[in-house]
Design a protein around this motif. Structure first.
Motif, short mmCIF file in Angstrom:
data_model
loop_
_atom_site.label_atom_id
_atom_site.label_comp_id
_atom_site.label_asym_id
_atom_site.label_seq_id
_atom_site.Cartn_x
_atom_site.Cartn_y
_atom_site.Cartn_z
N ASN A 305 0.77 -1.23 0.00
CA ASN A 305 0.00 0.00 0.00
C ASN A 305 0.81 1.29 0.00
N ARG A 306 2.10 1.19 0.15
CA ARG A 306 2.97 2.36 0.13
C ARG A 306 3.99 2.24 -0.99
N PRO A 307 4.59 3.35 -1.41
CA PRO A 307 5.64 3.27 -2.44
C PRO A 307 6.78 2.36 -1.98
N ALA A 308 7.24 1.50 -2.86
CA ALA A 308 8.29 0.55 -2.51
C ALA A 308 9.58 1.29 -2.17
N PRO A 309 10.18 1.02 -1.03
CA PRO A 309 11.41 1.73 -0.64
C PRO A 309 12.62 1.24 -1.43
N ASP A 310 13.56 2.11 -1.65
CA ASP A 310 14.81 1.77 -2.34
C ASP A 310 15.79 1.23 -1.30
N THR A 311 15.65 -0.04 -0.99
CA THR A 311 16.50 -0.67 0.03
C THR A 311 16.68 -2.14 -0.33
N SER A 312 17.62 -2.79 0.34
CA SER A 312 17.88 -4.22 0.12
C SER A 312 17.51 -4.98 1.38
N LEU A 313 16.82 -6.12 1.20
CA LEU A 313 16.38 -6.93 2.32
C LEU A 313 16.92 -8.34 2.19
N LEU A 314 17.20 -8.95 3.34
CA LEU A 314 17.60 -10.36 3.41
C LEU A 314 16.74 -11.04 4.46
N VAL A 315 16.16 -12.17 4.12
CA VAL A 315 15.35 -12.93 5.08
C VAL A 315 15.90 -14.35 5.16
N SER A 316 15.67 -14.99 6.29
CA SER A 316 16.15 -16.37 6.46
C SER A 316 15.08 -17.23 7.10
N SER A 317 15.13 -18.52 6.79
CA SER A 317 14.24 -19.50 7.40
C SER A 317 14.82 -20.87 7.12
N SER A 318 14.08 -21.91 7.51
CA SER A 318 14.48 -23.28 7.20
C SER A 318 13.23 -24.08 6.86
N ARG A 319 13.40 -25.04 5.97
CA ARG A 319 12.26 -25.86 5.54
C ARG A 319 11.70 -26.70 6.67
N SER A 320 12.56 -27.09 7.59
CA SER A 320 12.14 -27.89 8.74
C SER A 320 12.69 -27.25 10.01
N GLY A 321 11.80 -26.87 10.93
CA GLY A 321 12.22 -26.34 12.21
C GLY A 321 11.84 -24.90 12.47
N GLU A 322 11.52 -24.14 11.43
CA GLU A 322 11.13 -22.74 11.60
C GLU A 322 9.66 -22.57 11.27
N SER A 323 8.93 -21.86 12.11
CA SER A 323 7.50 -21.65 11.89
C SER A 323 7.23 -20.56 10.86
N ASN A 324 8.25 -19.79 10.49
CA ASN A 324 8.02 -18.68 9.57
C ASN A 324 8.31 -19.04 8.11
N TYR A 325 8.50 -20.30 7.81
CA TYR A 325 8.94 -20.70 6.46
C TYR A 325 7.96 -20.25 5.37
N GLN A 326 6.68 -20.60 5.51
CA GLN A 326 5.71 -20.23 4.48
C GLN A 326 5.53 -18.71 4.41
N ASP A 327 5.49 -18.04 5.57
CA ASP A 327 5.39 -16.58 5.58
C ASP A 327 6.58 -15.95 4.88
N THR A 328 7.75 -16.54 5.05
CA THR A 328 8.95 -16.00 4.41
C THR A 328 8.88 -16.15 2.90
N LEU A 329 8.40 -17.30 2.42
CA LEU A 329 8.25 -17.48 0.98
C LEU A 329 7.26 -16.47 0.39
N HIS A 330 6.17 -16.23 1.10
CA HIS A 330 5.18 -15.25 0.63
C HIS A 330 5.76 -13.84 0.64
N PHE A 331 6.58 -13.54 1.66
CA PHE A 331 7.19 -12.21 1.74
C PHE A 331 8.18 -12.01 0.59
N ILE A 332 8.94 -13.04 0.27
CA ILE A 332 9.88 -12.96 -0.86
C ILE A 332 9.12 -12.67 -2.15
N ASP A 333 8.04 -13.39 -2.38
CA ASP A 333 7.24 -13.18 -3.60
C ASP A 333 6.68 -11.76 -3.64
N LEU A 334 6.26 -11.26 -2.48
CA LEU A 334 5.70 -9.91 -2.43
C LEU A 334 6.76 -8.88 -2.79
#
Length: 376
Positions: A305-334
């Motif tokens: 909903n806001r103008p995309a900022p000119d910045t670089s982001l790095l996110v991390s997760s793991s396929r097994s053991g982290e509860s944020n895995y699916q949220d992280t994949l969706h965030f990457i796509d976004l």
């Protein structure tokens, strides 16, 4: 002996083992039915269980850094908090940053700053927010070498999770040691690390939000902290000189600061981060009915909903053991769907929400952020 001392842990484990052996040894002698024998059995069982519980608790605290001292454990820590300065001065010495102690880096030659760098314990007082908090600053060896005396360095704010301790960034996650080794091997440029908790109003978890009528935490990290550090150390002044890294709650804060304040932070890395500020008993009411503030604290809403900022982001997760895995994949796509924001990721095959996982990600994270910061 301190709460995090290895000696305390060894003594606790030894005491638990001795009680266990003693229970096995004395049990036949306490097999009678009189009150003394029954009391003895109950006493031995309780003492052994308490000793085992204490040993496990100390071990877990060493691994995750929940409490830094006995005073912290028993709720008697009074050295941190929010300070409101009614006189317009930032501190006793008039400066926003005061060095209170120094220590060597745990690397070969660490006793000599020109070889190992130096860790300085500091107190930072925000000029605009009047928030006061302790921090640790790692200065690389080059900072002390004559040939670099006129050089400025990029800086990285490094944040723990909640309710972590700043000491854990040094003792458990080894940020200074890792930065020293990577720079020595030519895998990253020398950088200043500013290490602290995102919890600037303990015990409250403010989630790096400017709480209406409360701590202005986001402003502190976006403006006051960089200003204070830049006024005291040789940090690059141009946009692009600062990055931010964090794990868990600190990871959410790192991403939010980079997204909300791209002029202050050119890159943000969230290790095992989440993407929306929670509301729970540790946070209290963060938004006080302010819908705009609440929506802005949801990074996915913000990027949609806001103008995309000119910045670089790095996110991390793991396929097994982290509860944020699916949220992280969706965030990457976004983020990939935006025009100006860049996204990278570290996805492990397995790894829990713990220090061991983050230690596996920190070297690559520091190399990544080093490549996105300027030293001028």
């Amino acid at each position: 002996m301190g709460l995090t001392s290895n000696k305390v842990l060894v003594v606790a484990v030894l005491f638990a083992v001795l009680l266990f052996v003693g229970t096995v040894w004395w049990w036949p002698r306490l097999a009678r039915g009189n009150w003394r024998a029954v009391s003895g059995r109950i006493g031995l069982l309780l003492a052994t269980q308490v000793a085992v519980f204490a040993s496990v608790g100390l071990c877990v605290n060493q691994a995750f850094g929940f409490y830094a001292s006995w005073a912290d454990l028993f709720g008697r820590e009074s050295g941190q908090g929010v300070v409101v300065d009614h006189n317009g001065t930032a501190g006793a010495g008039g400066g926003p940053l005061q060095v209170v102690d120094t220590q060597q880096v745990n690397v070969s030659g660490g006793s000599r700053p020109r070889t190992g760098g130096q860790i300085q314990k500091v107190t930072v007082v925000g000029r605009t927010t009047h928030i006061a908090t302790p921090a640790y600053v790692y200065l690389p060896p080059e900072y002390f070498q004559p040939q670099y005396r006129a050089r400025t360095f990029p800086a990285v704010t490094v944040l723990t999770g909640y309710p972590g301790t700043a000491e854990a960034l040094i003792k458990a996650l080894h940020y200074p040691q890792t930065a020293n080794r990577l720079a020595k091997n030519g895998k990253m440029q020398p950088m200043i690390l500013v290490m602290l908790r995102p919890t600037v109003a303990p015990p409250r978890d403010t989630e790096c939000v400017d709480v209406p009528g409360g701590p202005q935490t986001e402003t502190f990290f976006a403006k006051d902290l960089p200003d204070a550090v830049s006024a005291h150390y040789r940090v690059g002044r141009k946009p692009g000189s600062w990055g931010v890294v964090g794990d868990s709650t600190g990871g959410y804060c790192a991403l939010k600061l980079a997204v909300h304040h791209p002029g202050a932070y050119a890159a943000g890395a969230g290790l095992s981060a989440y993407y929306k500020a929670p509301i729970d008993p540790t946070t209290g009411d963060l938004f006080r009915g302010d819908r705009v503030l609440r929506d802005s604290a949801d990074l996915r809403w913000y990027l949609k909903n806001r103008p995309a900022p000119d910045t670089s982001l790095l996110v991390s997760s793991s396929r097994s053991g982290e509860s944020n895995y699916q949220d992280t994949l969706h965030f990457i796509d976004l983020v990939k769907s935006t025009r100006h924001t860049r996204i990278s990721s570290i996805i492990l095959d397995s790894g829990g929400h713990n220090f061991n996982t983050w230690r596996r990600e920190i070297p690559a994270t520091l190399q990544w952020i080093s490549g996105r910061l300027s030293d001028r």
